[in-house]
Design a protein around this motif. Structure first.
Motif, mmCIF file in Angstrom:
data_model
loop_
_atom_site.group_PDB
_atom_site.id
_atom_site.type_symbol
_atom_site.label_atom_id
_atom_site.label_comp_id
_atom_site.label_asym_id
_atom_site.label_seq_id
_atom_site.Cartn_x
_atom_site.Cartn_y
_atom_site.Cartn_z
ATOM 1 N N SER A 193 -6.224 1.672 -2.181
ATOM 2 C CA SER A 193 -7.530 1.369 -1.606
ATOM 3 C C SER A 193 -7.925 2.565 -0.748
ATOM 4 O O SER A 193 -7.145 3.522 -0.604
ATOM 5 C CB SER A 193 -7.460 0.106 -0.733
ATOM 6 O OG SER A 193 -6.641 0.338 0.404
ATOM 7 N N PHE A 194 -9.105 2.526 -0.156
ATOM 8 C CA PHE A 194 -9.528 3.639 0.690
ATOM 9 C C PHE A 194 -8.564 3.805 1.866
ATOM 10 O O PHE A 194 -8.285 4.918 2.308
ATOM 11 C CB PHE A 194 -10.952 3.427 1.213
ATOM 12 C CG PHE A 194 -11.555 4.661 1.832
ATOM 13 C CD1 PHE A 194 -12.275 5.556 1.070
ATOM 14 C CD2 PHE A 194 -11.366 4.939 3.182
ATOM 15 C CE1 PHE A 194 -12.814 6.718 1.634
ATOM 16 C CE2 PHE A 194 -11.899 6.088 3.760
ATOM 17 C CZ PHE A 194 -12.622 6.977 2.980
ATOM 18 N N PHE B 6 -9.059 11.815 3.637
ATOM 19 C CA PHE B 6 -7.834 12.573 3.341
ATOM 20 C C PHE B 6 -7.465 13.518 4.483
ATOM 21 O O PHE B 6 -6.303 13.577 4.912
ATOM 22 C CB PHE B 6 -8.032 13.374 2.052
ATOM 23 C CG PHE B 6 -6.887 14.291 1.717
ATOM 24 C CD1 PHE B 6 -5.700 13.787 1.189
ATOM 25 C CD2 PHE B 6 -6.985 15.662 1.920
ATOM 26 C CE1 PHE B 6 -4.638 14.623 0.879
ATOM 27 C CE2 PHE B 6 -5.923 16.507 1.620
ATOM 28 C CZ PHE B 6 -4.749 15.986 1.090
ATOM 29 N N TYR B 7 -8.447 14.278 4.979
ATOM 30 C CA TYR B 7 -8.149 15.310 5.970
ATOM 31 C C TYR B 7 -8.043 14.788 7.404
ATOM 32 O O TYR B 7 -7.450 15.446 8.262
ATOM 33 C CB TYR B 7 -9.210 16.407 5.924
ATOM 34 C CG TYR B 7 -9.102 17.294 4.708
ATOM 35 C CD1 TYR B 7 -7.960 18.069 4.490
ATOM 36 C CD2 TYR B 7 -10.130 17.366 3.778
ATOM 37 C CE1 TYR B 7 -7.850 18.885 3.374
ATOM 38 C CE2 TYR B 7 -10.040 18.180 2.655
ATOM 39 C CZ TYR B 7 -8.888 18.941 2.461
ATOM 40 O OH TYR B 7 -8.780 19.749 1.356
ATOM 41 N N LEU B 8 -8.615 13.607 7.684
ATOM 42 C CA LEU B 8 -8.573 13.088 9.049
ATOM 43 C C LEU B 8 -7.819 11.767 9.175
ATOM 44 O O LEU B 8 -7.450 11.367 10.281
ATOM 45 C CB LEU B 8 -10.000 12.922 9.592
ATOM 46 C CG LEU B 8 -10.824 14.208 9.732
ATOM 47 C CD1 LEU B 8 -12.233 13.869 10.194
ATOM 48 C CD2 LEU B 8 -10.156 15.171 10.714
ATOM 49 N N ARG C 93 0.838 -1.191 0.000
ATOM 50 C CA ARG C 93 0.000 0.000 0.000
ATOM 51 C C ARG C 93 0.875 1.243 0.000
ATOM 52 O O ARG C 93 1.926 1.278 0.620
ATOM 53 C CB ARG C 93 -0.896 -0.001 1.240
ATOM 54 C CG ARG C 93 -2.081 -0.944 1.124
ATOM 55 C CD ARG C 93 -2.841 -0.986 2.422
ATOM 56 N NE ARG C 93 -4.057 -1.764 2.318
ATOM 57 C CZ ARG C 93 -4.794 -2.161 3.360
ATOM 58 N NH1 ARG C 93 -4.396 -1.853 4.574
ATOM 59 N NH2 ARG C 93 -5.886 -2.863 3.179
ATOM 60 N N ARG C 94 0.404 2.260 -0.675
ATOM 61 C CA ARG C 94 1.161 3.509 -0.750
ATOM 62 C C ARG C 94 0.209 4.684 -0.638
ATOM 63 O O ARG C 94 -1.010 4.543 -0.818
ATOM 64 C CB ARG C 94 1.918 3.575 -2.080
ATOM 65 C CG ARG C 94 1.008 3.660 -3.315
ATOM 66 C CD ARG C 94 1.795 4.011 -4.554
ATOM 67 N NE ARG C 94 1.007 4.032 -5.762
ATOM 68 C CZ ARG C 94 0.251 5.057 -6.150
ATOM 69 N NH1 ARG C 94 0.161 6.146 -5.399
ATOM 70 N NH2 ARG C 94 -0.432 5.001 -7.289
ATOM 71 N N PRO C 95 0.735 5.850 -0.366
ATOM 72 C CA PRO C 95 -0.124 7.037 -0.306
ATOM 73 C C PRO C 95 -0.591 7.435 -1.710
ATOM 74 O O PRO C 95 0.056 7.122 -2.708
ATOM 75 C CB PRO C 95 0.795 8.116 0.280
ATOM 76 C CG PRO C 95 1.953 7.375 0.865
ATOM 77 C CD PRO C 95 2.109 6.142 0.047
ATOM 78 N N PHE C 96 -1.711 8.131 -1.782
ATOM 79 C CA PHE C 96 -2.155 8.752 -3.025
ATOM 80 C C PHE C 96 -1.310 10.005 -3.272
ATOM 81 O O PHE C 96 -0.858 10.666 -2.337
ATOM 82 C CB PHE C 96 -3.610 9.199 -2.916
ATOM 83 C CG PHE C 96 -4.626 8.096 -3.008
ATOM 84 C CD1 PHE C 96 -5.142 7.701 -4.231
ATOM 85 C CD2 PHE C 96 -5.094 7.462 -1.861
ATOM 86 C CE1 PHE C 96 -6.106 6.711 -4.326
ATOM 87 C CE2 PHE C 96 -6.050 6.470 -1.927
ATOM 88 C CZ PHE C 96 -6.555 6.089 -3.170
ATOM 89 N N HIS D 212 -2.758 6.374 4.857
ATOM 90 C CA HIS D 212 -1.323 6.487 4.600
ATOM 91 C C HIS D 212 -0.993 7.894 4.090
ATOM 92 O O HIS D 212 0.040 8.473 4.449
ATOM 93 C CB HIS D 212 -0.895 5.461 3.547
ATOM 94 C CG HIS D 212 -0.924 4.045 4.028
ATOM 95 N ND1 HIS D 212 0.203 3.327 4.297
ATOM 96 C CD2 HIS D 212 -1.961 3.220 4.302
ATOM 97 C CE1 HIS D 212 -0.123 2.113 4.696
ATOM 98 N NE2 HIS D 212 -1.440 2.025 4.699
ATOM 99 N N THR D 213 -1.873 8.421 3.245
ATOM 100 C CA THR D 213 -1.646 9.744 2.671
ATOM 101 C C THR D 213 -1.626 10.817 3.752
ATOM 102 O O THR D 213 -0.731 11.668 3.788
ATOM 103 C CB THR D 213 -2.746 10.079 1.643
ATOM 104 O OG1 THR D 213 -2.848 9.022 0.691
ATOM 105 C CG2 THR D 213 -2.439 11.375 0.921
ATOM 106 N N ALA D 214 -2.629 10.766 4.637
ATOM 107 C CA ALA D 214 -2.705 11.755 5.714
ATOM 108 C C ALA D 214 -1.476 11.670 6.615
ATOM 109 O O ALA D 214 -0.889 12.693 6.996
ATOM 110 C CB ALA D 214 -3.976 11.532 6.531
#
Length: 373
Positions: free
Chosen positions: A318-319, A210-212, A183-186, A324-326
């Motif tokens: 995935s969702f 994304f924000y939380l 898995r990786r960040p968007f 990971h992105t945040a």
């Protein structure tokens, strides 16, 4: 030849003998008397060689145990123990976790067939290894290892309850996962593509992710009661870890909420469809599939149907990758690890981090670190 054995982790002696099928059997005697334990082992061997079915053996051994020691022998079939464990634990665990254990229990019992109604002490290490191979022919490494993990839990409880002297799962290891996508960040451009491919409800859920950095199930379960527009914060308790989160709302997310607020939000769900799914099924499988379709539409994930018997396709997005992105954005923005842990709701970290409780200013700084999408 019948014998006795002392487990260093137990004060009781274990009876060891060979049954009619040549299998080496073990059973806790619940006694520390060597003479009684050896006599019990010898009687077990004598009687077990005279019977031909597992059910007969179970009845005979129970009778022998009671006759020699004057007590009831701890015994259970595989099905009785698995069903009993799930029933005992269900009030203590989440719906998703209960489904996890129920699903793996059903799979193992189905594989055992009629042996599921035999004494659980008859399950061997070879049986567990054969089951692992059976699952590996149908699913990927992650499913195989998850199934082994669940089965280990059942047999660990059986050993603790005295139904088995040795845990047959201890000698069976997990399998290596060489093909699982990481898995990786968007990227921000990818998130914009996802938003463009989403309907209004999913756009909102993506923004929350994304924000939380919260999990899909927790976002789906949100109602307006979780939102305090006056104090500009969100309050929730995570389903997986029961962690209480009180977080400042990042400005873009607050603006989004104000744009969809009709002035009388009441206590209804923020995302009605997702809320209905999570309330009805208790898990996010349906929602995960819907998000996969959005990723397909955005050109970020291409579903390829697996052939019968093959492992399902693996994907790096995935969702959950929004989490990971945040995390990545906060760390790249110079936010301290302890604050990131608190904001995202991670339950792991160093002991000192576990006792660190970031103040409001630190959390507000974290909330302000997100770019607008």
């Amino acid at each position: 030849m019948a014998s006795i054995w002392k487990n260093p982790n137990s004060k009781y002696l274990v009876a060891c003998w060979t049954d009619a099928k040549g299998r080496r059997m073990k059973r806790s005697t619940k006694t520390t008397d060597k003479k009684k334990a050896l006599k019990l082992a010898e009687k077990f061997e004598e009687e077990s060689r005279a019977v031909r079915t597992a059910k007969q053996a179970r009845r005979v051994l129970t009778a022998v145990y009671k006759d020699l020691l004057g007590a009831q022998m701890a015994t259970s079939t595989v099905r009785e123990h698995f069903d009993g464990y799930i029933k005992l634990k269900t009030p203590e665990i989440s719906v998703a976790t209960a489904d996890y254990y129920s699903g793996h229990s059903k799979r193992f019992l189905t594989w055992l067939r009629e042996r599921a109604d035999d004494d659980i002490a008859l399950v061997t290490t070879q049986d567990i290894a054969d089951y692992r191979s059976h699952i590996a022919r149908q699913a990927g490494p992650r499913t195989v290892n998850n199934s082994l993990k669940a089965i280990r839990t059942f047999f660990g409880a059986a050993k603790k309850d005295g139904f088995v002297a040795d845990d047959p799962t201890e000698g069976v290891g997990t399998i290596k996962d060489t093909g699982e996508a990481t898995r990786r960040p968007f990227t921000l451009d990818e998130i914009k593509s996802v938003l463009a491919a989403s309907n209004p409800e999913w756009k909102s859920m993506v923004k929350f992710g994304f924000y939380l950095g919260q999990r899909l199930g927790d976002i789906a379960a949100l109602t307006w009661k979780n939102i305090d527009l006056t104090r500009k914060q969100i309050n929730l308790t995570t389903r997986k870890t029961s962690r209480k989160q009180e977080l400042p709302l990042p400005a873009p997310l607050l603006a989004h909420l104000l744009s969809v607020n009709d002035g009388k939000p009441g206590d209804g769900p923020l995302h009605p469809h997702a809320y209905e799914v999570i309330q009805k099924f208790g898990r996010v499988g349906i929602l995960s599939k819907e998000f996969a379709e959005i990723l397909n539409k955005a050109g970020l994930r291409f579903a390829v149907a697996a052939a019968k018997g093959e492992a399902r396709a693996k994907h790096e997005l995935s969702f959950h990758c929004l989490r990971h992105t945040a995390t990545t954005l906060l760390k790249d923005g110079g936010i301290p690890s302890s604050t990131v842990m608190h904001f995202i709701g991670h339950s792991t970290g160093s002991v000192s981090d576990g006792y660190t409780h970031p103040g409001t200013e630190a959390l507000e700084k974290a909330a302000a670190a997100f770019p607008e999408i």
